[in-house]
Scaffold this motif. Structure first.
Motif, PDB file in Angstrom:
ATOM      1  N   LEU A  70       0.753  -1.373   0.149  1.00 47.53           N
ATOM      2  CA  LEU A  70      -0.034   0.059  -0.068  1.00 47.53           C
ATOM      3  C   LEU A  70       0.793   1.086  -0.165  1.00 47.53           C
ATOM      4  O   LEU A  70       0.239   2.192  -0.698  1.00 47.53           O
ATOM      5  N   GLU A  71       1.986   1.264   0.740  1.00 48.52           N
ATOM      6  CA  GLU A  71       2.713   2.480   0.703  1.00 48.52           C
ATOM      7  C   GLU A  71       3.432   2.610  -0.806  1.00 48.52           C
ATOM      8  O   GLU A  71       3.660   4.031  -0.981  1.00 48.52           O
ATOM      9  N   GLU A  72       3.732   1.596  -1.432  1.00 42.12           N
ATOM     10  CA  GLU A  72       4.513   1.874  -2.642  1.00 42.12           C
ATOM     11  C   GLU A  72       3.297   2.501  -3.630  1.00 42.12           C
ATOM     12  O   GLU A  72       3.769   3.167  -4.456  1.00 42.12           O
ATOM     13  N   TYR A  77       1.788   7.965  -6.590  1.00 40.03           N
ATOM     14  CA  TYR A  77       0.380   8.787  -7.010  1.00 40.03           C
ATOM     15  C   TYR A  77       0.170   9.156  -8.133  1.00 40.03           C
ATOM     16  O   TYR A  77      -1.012   9.569  -8.389  1.00 40.03           O
ATOM     17  N   ARG A  78       1.270   9.338  -8.984  1.00 37.61           N
ATOM     18  CA  ARG A  78       1.055  10.048 -10.107  1.00 37.61           C
ATOM     19  C   ARG A  78       0.557   8.983 -11.025  1.00 37.61           C
ATOM     20  O   ARG A  78       0.330   9.164 -12.287  1.00 37.61           O
ATOM     21  N   ILE A 105      -6.992   5.395  -7.428  1.00 36.59           N
ATOM     22  CA  ILE A 105      -6.716   4.168  -7.377  1.00 36.59           C
ATOM     23  C   ILE A 105      -7.777   3.328  -6.980  1.00 36.59           C
ATOM     24  O   ILE A 105      -8.382   3.362  -6.218  1.00 36.59           O
ATOM     25  N   GLY A 106      -7.769   2.127  -7.841  1.00 33.55           N
ATOM     26  CA  GLY A 106      -8.729   1.123  -7.746  1.00 33.55           C
ATOM     27  C   GLY A 106      -8.098  -0.072  -6.811  1.00 33.55           C
ATOM     28  O   GLY A 106      -7.136  -0.713  -7.471  1.00 33.55           O
ATOM     29  N   ALA A 131      -5.558   8.869  -5.219  1.00 31.41           N
ATOM     30  CA  ALA A 131      -4.171   8.431  -5.271  1.00 31.41           C
ATOM     31  C   ALA A 131      -3.336   8.970  -4.202  1.00 31.41           C
ATOM     32  O   ALA A 131      -2.349   8.472  -3.774  1.00 31.41           O
ATOM     33  N   GLY A 132      -3.678  10.277  -3.778  1.00 33.64           N
ATOM     34  CA  GLY A 132      -2.770  11.131  -2.890  1.00 33.64           C
ATOM     35  C   GLY A 132      -2.838  10.797  -1.600  1.00 33.64           C
ATOM     36  O   GLY A 132      -2.565   9.725  -0.938  1.00 33.64           O
TER      37      GLY A 132
END
Length: 163
Positions: A70-72, A77-78, A105-106, A131-132
């Motif tokens: 999840l952190e990756e 986020y772009r 993000i899905g 995403a952010g």
């Protein structure tokens, strides 16, 4: 949207709800541990007409954990091309991630009971997050949930019946 529902105790839970439809979501709850090498927890999937639950999903300290995955995603986020996937060693919890234009993000969550469980079923729900900040916040909530301090764990003798 995500919400850490509780403190660092046996009532802690993290819920992720789909930004497009808040009745679709996943909850991580009921964590406990037998030792310092793992944290066991329950995942619940919800959608209109669906409620599914898998108990004793295991996060091992030496495993490529959900938090790292999840952190990756949050760090990218772009966006990215294609699909990224992660699953537990027992494959009772899996997630695939895709990017959608507009910065979303899905996350498609698939749960299934252990292979030895009767019924051999699985189900999936998809949650969409920004995403952010929403993705970063969710990753932090899961890190907090899975990094539960050993001192806070109940002993095996303190577990509710049926565990």
């Amino acid at each position: 949207m995500t919400s850490p529902d509780g403190d660092l105790d046996d009532k802690a839970r993290v819920t992720i709800r789909c930004q497009d439809n808040s009745s679709v979501g996943m909850t991580f709850c009921d964590r406990f541990s037998f030792d310092q090498d793992s944290v066991h927890y329950t995942v619940e999937a919800r959608a209109p007409g669906l409620t599914a639950r898998v108990t004793e999903v295991v996060a091992w300290i030496w495993d490529n954990d959900l938090t790292t995955f999840l952190e990756e995603l949050a760090a990218d986020y772009r966006g990215w091309e294609g699909e990224r996937t992660w699953h537990t060693m027992d494959r009772d919890l899996a997630v695939s991630a895709v990017c959608r234009s507009g910065g979303y993000i899905g996350l498609t969550w698939t749960i299934r009971p252990w292979r030895s469980a009767a019924g051999d079923w699985n189900t999936s729900v998809t949650t969409w997050l920004e995403a952010g900040e929403q993705m970063s916040s969710f990753a932090a909530d899961i890190r907090h949930f899975l990094a539960w301090e050993r001192a806070a764990h109940p002993s095996v003798d303190d577990l509710p019946p049926g565990r």
